[in-house]
Design an enzyme around this catalytic site. Structure first.
Site, PDB file in Angstrom:
ATOM      1  N   HIS A  43      67.865   1.329  59.138  1.00  0.00           N
ATOM      2  CA  HIS A  43      67.878   0.082  59.905  1.00  0.00           C
ATOM      3  C   HIS A  43      66.892  -0.912  59.315  1.00  0.00           C
ATOM      4  CE1 HIS A  43      64.124   0.971  62.017  1.00  0.00           C
ATOM      5  NE2 HIS A  43      64.592   2.152  62.364  1.00  0.00           N
ATOM      6  N   HIS A  46      63.380   0.248  57.964  1.00  0.00           N
ATOM      7  CA  HIS A  46      63.397   0.917  56.655  1.00  0.00           C
ATOM      8  C   HIS A  46      63.635  -0.114  55.557  1.00  0.00           C
ATOM      9  CE1 HIS A  46      65.150   4.041  59.481  1.00  0.00           C
ATOM     10  NE2 HIS A  46      63.974   4.519  59.158  1.00  0.00           N
ATOM     11  N   CYS A  64      55.387  18.933  69.442  1.00  0.00           N
ATOM     12  CA  CYS A  64      56.339  17.845  69.721  1.00  0.00           C
ATOM     13  C   CYS A  64      57.442  17.924  68.673  1.00  0.00           C
ATOM     14  CB  CYS A  64      55.658  16.486  69.667  1.00  0.00           C
ATOM     15  SG  CYS A  64      56.860  15.136  69.713  1.00  0.00           S
ATOM     16  N   CYS A  97      57.854  14.645  66.531  1.00  0.00           N
ATOM     17  CA  CYS A  97      56.870  14.443  65.450  1.00  0.00           C
ATOM     18  C   CYS A  97      56.852  15.630  64.495  1.00  0.00           C
ATOM     19  CB  CYS A  97      55.465  14.287  66.004  1.00  0.00           C
ATOM     20  SG  CYS A  97      55.261  12.910  67.109  1.00  0.00           S
ATOM     21  N   CYS A 101      53.217  13.448  74.340  1.00  0.00           N
ATOM     22  CA  CYS A 101      53.046  12.993  72.963  1.00  0.00           C
ATOM     23  C   CYS A 101      52.839  11.480  72.988  1.00  0.00           C
ATOM     24  CB  CYS A 101      54.307  13.339  72.159  1.00  0.00           C
ATOM     25  SG  CYS A 101      54.488  12.332  70.686  1.00  0.00           S
ATOM     26  N   HIS A 154      56.179   9.778  71.365  1.00  0.00           N
ATOM     27  CA  HIS A 154      57.505   9.945  71.961  1.00  0.00           C
ATOM     28  C   HIS A 154      57.498   9.936  73.480  1.00  0.00           C
ATOM     29  CE1 HIS A 154      58.146  11.276  67.816  1.00  0.00           C
ATOM     30  NE2 HIS A 154      59.346  10.770  67.995  1.00  0.00           N
ATOM     31  N   LYS A 171      59.487  -1.925  69.907  1.00  0.00           N
ATOM     32  CA  LYS A 171      59.668  -1.393  68.552  1.00  0.00           C
ATOM     33  C   LYS A 171      61.131  -1.040  68.309  1.00  0.00           C
ATOM     34  CE  LYS A 171      58.678   2.173  65.233  1.00  0.00           C
ATOM     35  NZ  LYS A 171      58.593   3.592  65.013  1.00  0.00           N
ATOM     36  N   LYS A 210      65.550   4.078  66.030  1.00  0.00           N
ATOM     37  CA  LYS A 210      66.848   4.703  66.252  1.00  0.00           C
ATOM     38  C   LYS A 210      66.887   5.392  67.618  1.00  0.00           C
ATOM     39  CE  LYS A 210      64.948   7.445  62.575  1.00  0.00           C
ATOM     40  NZ  LYS A 210      64.900   7.553  61.153  1.00  0.00           N
TER      41      LYS A 210
HETATM   42  O1  ME8 Z   1      58.294   8.868  59.191  1.00  0.00           O
HETATM   43  N1  ME8 Z   1      59.326  -1.678  61.888  1.00  0.00           N
HETATM   44  O2  ME8 Z   1      60.401   8.742  58.261  1.00  0.00           O
HETATM   45  P1  ME8 Z   1      61.097   7.609  59.158  1.00  0.00           P
HETATM   46  C1  ME8 Z   1      58.852  -1.559  60.632  1.00  0.00           C
HETATM   47  N2  ME8 Z   1      59.991  10.975  56.934  1.00  0.00           N
HETATM   48  N3  ME8 Z   1      59.057  -0.470  59.862  1.00  0.00           N
HETATM   49  C2  ME8 Z   1      59.760   0.541  60.380  1.00  0.00           C
HETATM   50  C3  ME8 Z   1      60.285   0.486  61.694  1.00  0.00           C
HETATM   51  C4  ME8 Z   1      60.041  -0.691  62.455  1.00  0.00           C
HETATM   52  N4  ME8 Z   1      60.503  -0.879  63.684  1.00  0.00           N
HETATM   53  N5  ME8 Z   1      60.948   1.631  61.931  1.00  0.00           N
HETATM   54  C5  ME8 Z   1      60.857   2.389  60.789  1.00  0.00           C
HETATM   55  C6  ME8 Z   1      59.154   9.244  58.408  1.00  0.00           C
HETATM   56  N6  ME8 Z   1      60.144   1.721  59.850  1.00  0.00           N
HETATM   57  C7  ME8 Z   1      58.821  10.353  57.404  1.00  0.00           C
HETATM   58  C8  ME8 Z   1      58.021   9.748  56.276  1.00  0.00           C
HETATM   59  S1  ME8 Z   1      56.653   9.943  53.995  1.00  0.00           S
HETATM   60  C9  ME8 Z   1      56.072  11.144  53.029  1.00  0.00           C
HETATM   61  C10 ME8 Z   1      57.551  10.742  55.251  1.00  0.00           C
HETATM   62  C11 ME8 Z   1      59.866   2.184  58.468  1.00  0.00           C
HETATM   63  O3  ME8 Z   1      62.532   7.615  58.786  1.00  0.00           O
HETATM   64  C12 ME8 Z   1      58.377   2.190  58.201  1.00  0.00           C
HETATM   65  O4  ME8 Z   1      58.173   2.198  56.820  1.00  0.00           O
HETATM   66  O5  ME8 Z   1      60.746   7.780  60.587  1.00  0.00           O
HETATM   67  C13 ME8 Z   1      57.978   3.530  58.798  1.00  0.00           C
HETATM   68  O6  ME8 Z   1      56.707   3.971  58.355  1.00  0.00           O
HETATM   69  C14 ME8 Z   1      59.105   4.396  58.286  1.00  0.00           C
HETATM   70  O7  ME8 Z   1      60.270   3.530  58.359  1.00  0.00           O
HETATM   71  C15 ME8 Z   1      59.331   5.659  59.082  1.00  0.00           C
HETATM   72  O8  ME8 Z   1      60.493   6.269  58.597  1.00  0.00           O
END
Ligand code: ME8
Length: 513
Positions: free
Chosen positions: A18, A21, A126, A129, A143, A146, A295, A298
């Site tokens: 989304h 990302h 959790c 997380c 948590c 969440h 925020k 998903k």
């Molecule tokens: O945490 N606003 O993956 P994830 C801005 N797999 N950025 C956002 C956002 C939002 N509302 N939502 C998501 C993970 N992001 C782990 C990471 S790294 C070794 C492992 C972006 O799919 C932002 O970069 O939950 C956030 O840190 C990341 O997606 C979390 O992605």
């Protein structure tokens, strides 16, 4: 040649990509492009985080085999990025055998160093997380992320001696004020260290509970905890510590949002320290994209689809809005109305209009051929000085990941150029047959427009290439338009008299509501 390496988070593949990302990945793309414009060899790593409970649960919900499920979502991420004009990345998956091998080697190294031990543990787990929480970390028994009540789990597991390194980490953060930036996130990390709630890190999951993970090399009854696995992507993507790319590119920069501050600010530096590897250069932390002040995520179901936005407004306009709207570190609200206002005012009115009027005047007065300038008057010199100043600021601010201010600095020049057109009135000079003066004014405008188009390559690669081609310059979206933008800042010109230009331009049409 200097080298530059940056990473995005390795995204979970439990749901489609989304806007959040897309933003982190776009920032990485713009940084890589900026460093290429500075004559450096640069690339970034992004990818997919595919192990763990969360992924297994999502696959079950979708009635798919885990492998098929992760293959599908991982390709959605990989295929989306080029559509957003994102280039110059290496895509890494935590299920890649090469990554798994390096994770096992690193685990063995930490184990051999005596930093991993086996112990009984009961704690609040959790699932969202994928980690245990200590009593102190919970908020009203829930948590903090969440807002759900974690499950009390008791089992034997392997632990990483994180606590041994925490005093060292605190010293390091105090001695390196820009290691985590902006400052508020360094303070937050220091706060975590000072609160005393951090303990040793549980880095295993028994196979009786989870099999979808990397086997611990020293005990095949256990798989590795997802964070220990995923963080290592940042170095496995370089071939691991023995790889050629590691020697060339490490230490790199990391980009994350504030949701994953703790693993990056605490776990990762401690892991690197235990492995005897140099720490990353900086952790750059941005805020959240919000949707109506909440925020975007998903799990909340209020996400914005980047692909749909791009199709509706165009790749460049969408990218411009994101870079212009979010002040790195703070949250920003995503609003289509605000995006339309930005597109119409900054892109259609200011930049688009400048290109359209100057190119059509050059067509009319000089048959679309760049004229040779004569000597400059005071007002021309002021514009040339402003151009140098704006570019200097722009490059410095983009380099510091302050794109909103960088674009503001560039738009000061764009607005000044539009005013310069009004005050110098080329149509009046044409009428009065003041050809030399007319040539100088048009040249000043066109040369500044070329510089602006070059500057915008990291933010709007497609539009930058289009603007450059209208100015008779060769350019493409993959290769930086100049060898080093620094050489462009202090030397005015760069556009040869006699160059053939496009006759008209309509790069940014207005959006009708
Ligand atoms: O945490 N606003 O993956 P994830 C801005 N797999 N950025 C956002 C956002 C939002 N509302 N939502 C998501 C993970 N992001 C782990 C990471 S790294 C070794 C492992 C972006 O799919 C932002 O970069 O939950 C956030 O840190 C990341 O997606 C979390 O992605």
């Amino acid at each position: 040649m200097e080298s530059y390496y940056v990473t995005t988070p390795i995204y979970y593949v439990n749901a489609r990509p989304h806007l959040g990302h897309a933003y982190s990945t776009l920032v990485a793309d713009s940084l890589v492009r900026m460093h290429r414009l500075l004559g450096e060899e640069a690339f970034f790593v992004t990818g997919s985080d595919e192990h763990g409970d969360k992924i297994v649960q999502a696959a079950e919900k979708n009635k798919l085999q885990v492998k098929d499920f992760v293959d599908g979502i991982s390709s959605q991420f990989r295929e989306l990025w080029p559509r957003l004009g994102i280039d110059g990345f290496r895509f890494s998956r935590t299920t890649d055998p090469a990554h798994e091998k390096i994770v096992q080697e690193m685990l063995q190294k930490v184990y051999d160093a005596g930093d991993i031990y086996f112990g009984e543990f009961s704690g609040h787990y959790c699932y969202g997380c994928e980690r245990f929480y200590t009593e102190k970390e919970l908020e009203d028994g829930c948590c903090p992320q969440h807002k759900t009540r974690p499950e009390l789990i008791s089992e034997k597991n392997y632990f990483f001696r994180m606590s041994k390194y925490l005093p060292w980490l605190k010293e390091y953060l105090l001695e390196h004020p820009d290691f985590i930036r902006p400052e508020r996130y360094r303070s937050e990390a220091l706060g975590m260290l000072e609160a005393g709630a951090l303990e040793d890190l549980c880095i295993s999951r028994p196979k009786s509970r989870l099999t979808w993970g990397i086997d611990l090399p020293f005990d095949s009854n256990y798989v590795c905890y997802v964070w220990f696995d995923a963080l290592l992507t940042y170095i496995s993507a370089l071939g691991g510590p023995a790889g050629q790319d590691f020697a060339r590119y490490w230490p790199g920069e990391h980009l994350v949002a504030k949701d994953i501050l703790k693993p990056h600010a605490i776990f990762w530096p401690v892991m690197l320290k235990s492995l005897g590897l140099p720490l990353y250069r900086h952790l750059n932390v941005h805020g959240y994209w919000l949707s109506k002040d909440t925020k975007m995520s998903k799990s909340l179901g209020n996400i914005v689809e980047p692909q749909a936005m791009m199709e509706k407004y165009g790749q460049d306009a969408f990218r411009y809005y994101l870079f212009r709207e979010m002040h790195f570190g703070s949250d920003a609200n995503f609003s289509e109305d605000a995006m339309i206002v930005r597109i119409n005012s900054d892109l259609a009115n200011d930049l688009g209009n400048l290109f359209s009027r100057v190119l059509s005047m050059t067509a009319k007065y000089f048959s679309s051929i760049v004229p040779k300038p004569a000597s400059k008057l005071e007002q021309d010199k002021n514009i040339v000085d402003l151009c140098e100043h704006a570019m200097q600021n722009y490059v410095q601010l983009m380099h510091a990941i302050r794109s909103a201010e960088a674009l503001e600095a560039l738009w000061e020049l764009i607005r000044a150029l539009n005013k310069y057109v009004d005050s110098e009135a080329p149509w009046a000079l044409f009428k009065a047959q003041e050809t030399e003066r007319l040539a100088t004014v048009m040249y000043v405008l066109l040369a500044c427009m070329r510089k602006i188009a070059i500057c915008l390559w990291p933010v709007m690669p497609k539009a930058s290439v289009l603007m450059l081609s209208q100015l008779g310059q060769e350019a493409d979206e993959q290769t930086a338009p100049v060898a080093n933008i620094r050489n462009e800042i202090s030397c005015f010109g760069g556009l040869e008299a006699g160059t053939k230009l496009a006759e008209k331009s309509n790069i940014f049409p207005r959006i009708q509501r």
